[in-house]
Write an enzyme that holds these catalytic residues in place. Structure first.
Site, PDB file in Angstrom:
ATOM      1  N   LYS A 174      -0.630  13.080   9.965  1.00 36.45           N
ATOM      2  CA  LYS A 174      -0.261  11.857  10.517  1.00 36.45           C
ATOM      3  C   LYS A 174       1.221  12.196  11.203  1.00 36.45           C
ATOM      4  CE  LYS A 174      -3.148   8.810   7.943  1.00 36.45           C
ATOM      5  NZ  LYS A 174      -3.453   7.737   6.787  1.00 36.45           N
ATOM      6  N   GLN A 210       0.521   4.779   3.030  1.00 32.27           N
ATOM      7  CA  GLN A 210      -0.553   5.457   2.366  1.00 32.27           C
ATOM      8  C   GLN A 210      -1.163   4.702   1.116  1.00 32.27           C
ATOM      9  OE1 GLN A 210      -2.158   7.579   4.449  1.00 32.27           O
ATOM     10  NE2 GLN A 210      -3.583   8.035   3.231  1.00 32.27           N
ATOM     11  N   ASP A 240      -2.248  -0.277  10.792  1.00 35.27           N
ATOM     12  CA  ASP A 240      -3.403   0.025   9.894  1.00 35.27           C
ATOM     13  C   ASP A 240      -4.317  -1.129  10.165  1.00 35.27           C
ATOM     14  OD1 ASP A 240      -3.868   2.407   8.427  1.00 35.27           O
ATOM     15  OD2 ASP A 240      -2.420   1.724   6.869  1.00 35.27           O
TER      16      ASP A 240
HETATM   17  N1  GUN Z   1      -6.049   5.805   2.528  1.00 32.26           N
HETATM   18  C1  GUN Z   1      -7.102   6.196   3.055  1.00 32.26           C
HETATM   19  N2  GUN Z   1      -7.267   5.724   4.401  1.00 32.26           N
HETATM   20  C2  GUN Z   1      -6.331   5.219   4.609  1.00 32.26           C
HETATM   21  C3  GUN Z   1      -5.812   4.599   5.986  1.00 32.26           C
HETATM   22  O1  GUN Z   1      -6.592   4.380   6.885  1.00 32.26           O
HETATM   23  N3  GUN Z   1      -4.829   3.928   5.722  1.00 32.26           N
HETATM   24  C4  GUN Z   1      -3.893   4.021   4.732  1.00 32.26           C
HETATM   25  N4  GUN Z   1      -2.668   3.114   4.822  1.00 32.26           N
HETATM   26  N5  GUN Z   1      -4.115   4.702   3.610  1.00 32.26           N
HETATM   27  C5  GUN Z   1      -5.348   5.093   3.560  1.00 32.26           C
END
Ligand code: GUN
Length: 299
Positions: free
Chosen positions: A53, A97, A120
């Protein structure tokens, strides 16, 4: 011929648009979009996702910030960092995350993120906007948003008259996916582990979305001929055929079987996966446009 939906190519198109929008924004005198990614602890899969990311954010021309915090970080310390990022005008998107270590209440942390920086789409404000069909101002979770773009490529934007079955009821994928399909006029059913005769239900779907996290659970005879099959699963499974101790990625759909029946299907890898990161970039540049008082760009 079954269409294999190329998520890598569509993801690259989205990223190209993000880059162009970023260049335009910066050219007009605004600061670049800023994305802060916060990771707590050493979960190896999370570290891989977070690194990807941050790297993509830099490639898009964003201001990219990463907080890598030890597993012992307290909830209070994490909330302090979120508050600092909420107040930082250089930051347009905040992603914490998941999963977080057990001693931290993830719900409390997510709800502490300013809704206008919640790229998100997990904050109640954004969940509520999606649930009430306020898509014009919501941030939609990245994986379902990306899945929806792939479905639109095959079926167009208006899905009136089509039946959709979403297998999986998570807050991150299943529920928002169902809401997006409903907003596009599908007749939607959410199925889950307690659903009776799941194969028969799945066979009614013109659009079948699998988001359960169980490798190859959806078999070929669960698929209606000509259906659009979206496989959200990414599971690492043993692959003895590649040699001892080797593994491979598998989706929630038995691809080799389903591809013979479906009209269109996403592969794993190379389907939904690349769309998730692309939509995170799309949400972040969107947030930056709104912060600069500009019209919301569409994706
Ligand atoms: N962990 C797995 N998928 C995601 C996501 O789309 N966003 C976040 N913040 N954590 C994750």
């Amino acid at each position: 011929m079954t269409q294999i939906i190329d998520g890598k190519a569509v993801g690259e198109e989205v990223v190209a648009r993000v880059k162009a929008l970023t260049a335009e924004l910066v050219g007009s005198g605004s600061r670049p979009p800023g994305l802060a990614v916060v990771i707590v602890g050493e979960d190896p899969a999370s570290q891989v996702y977070v690194a990807a990311k941050s790297k993509k954010a830099k490639e898009c021309g964003f201001h990219s910030l990463q907080h890598t915090l030890p597993a012992e970080t307290t909830e209070a310390e994490l909330l302090r960092i979120v508050a600092e990022l909420n107040a930082d005008p250089a930051i347009n998107g905040i992603l914490v995350q998941l999963p977080l270590p057990k001693h931290i209440d993830s719900g409390r942390v997510i709800q502490a993120i300013a809704p206008e920086k919640d790229v998100d789409g997990f904050h109640f404000i954004n969940v509520g906007k999606l649930g009430t069909g306020e898509l014009a101002t919501a941030f939609v979770p990245c994986t379902p948003a990306g899945s929806m773009l792939l479905i639109e490529r095959v079926r167009g934007k208006d899905l009136s008259g089509l039946s959709a079955v979403v297998v999986g009821r998570s807050n991150i994928v299943g529920k928002p996916m169902a809401n997006l399909l409903l907003a596009a006029n599908c007749t939607v059913t959410i199925a889950h582990s307690r659903t009776k005769d799941l194969p028969a239900l799945a066979r009614t779907a013109d659009i079948l979305v699998a988001a359960v996290g169980r490798p190859e659970m959806v078999r070929g005879d669960w698929v209606k001929p000509g259906a659009t099959v979206i496989d959200v699963g990414i599971n690492r499974i043993p692959a003895p055929e590649k040699g001892e101790g080797k593994t491979r990625l598998a989706g929630d759909v038995a691809f080799d079987e389903a591809v013979k029946v479906a009209g269109a299907i996403t592969p794993v890898p190379g389907g939904v996966g690349p769309m998730t990161i692309a939509m995170l970039m799309a949400n972040t540049v969107t947030s930056a446009y709104l912060a600069a008082g500009r019209k919301r760009p569409g994706f």
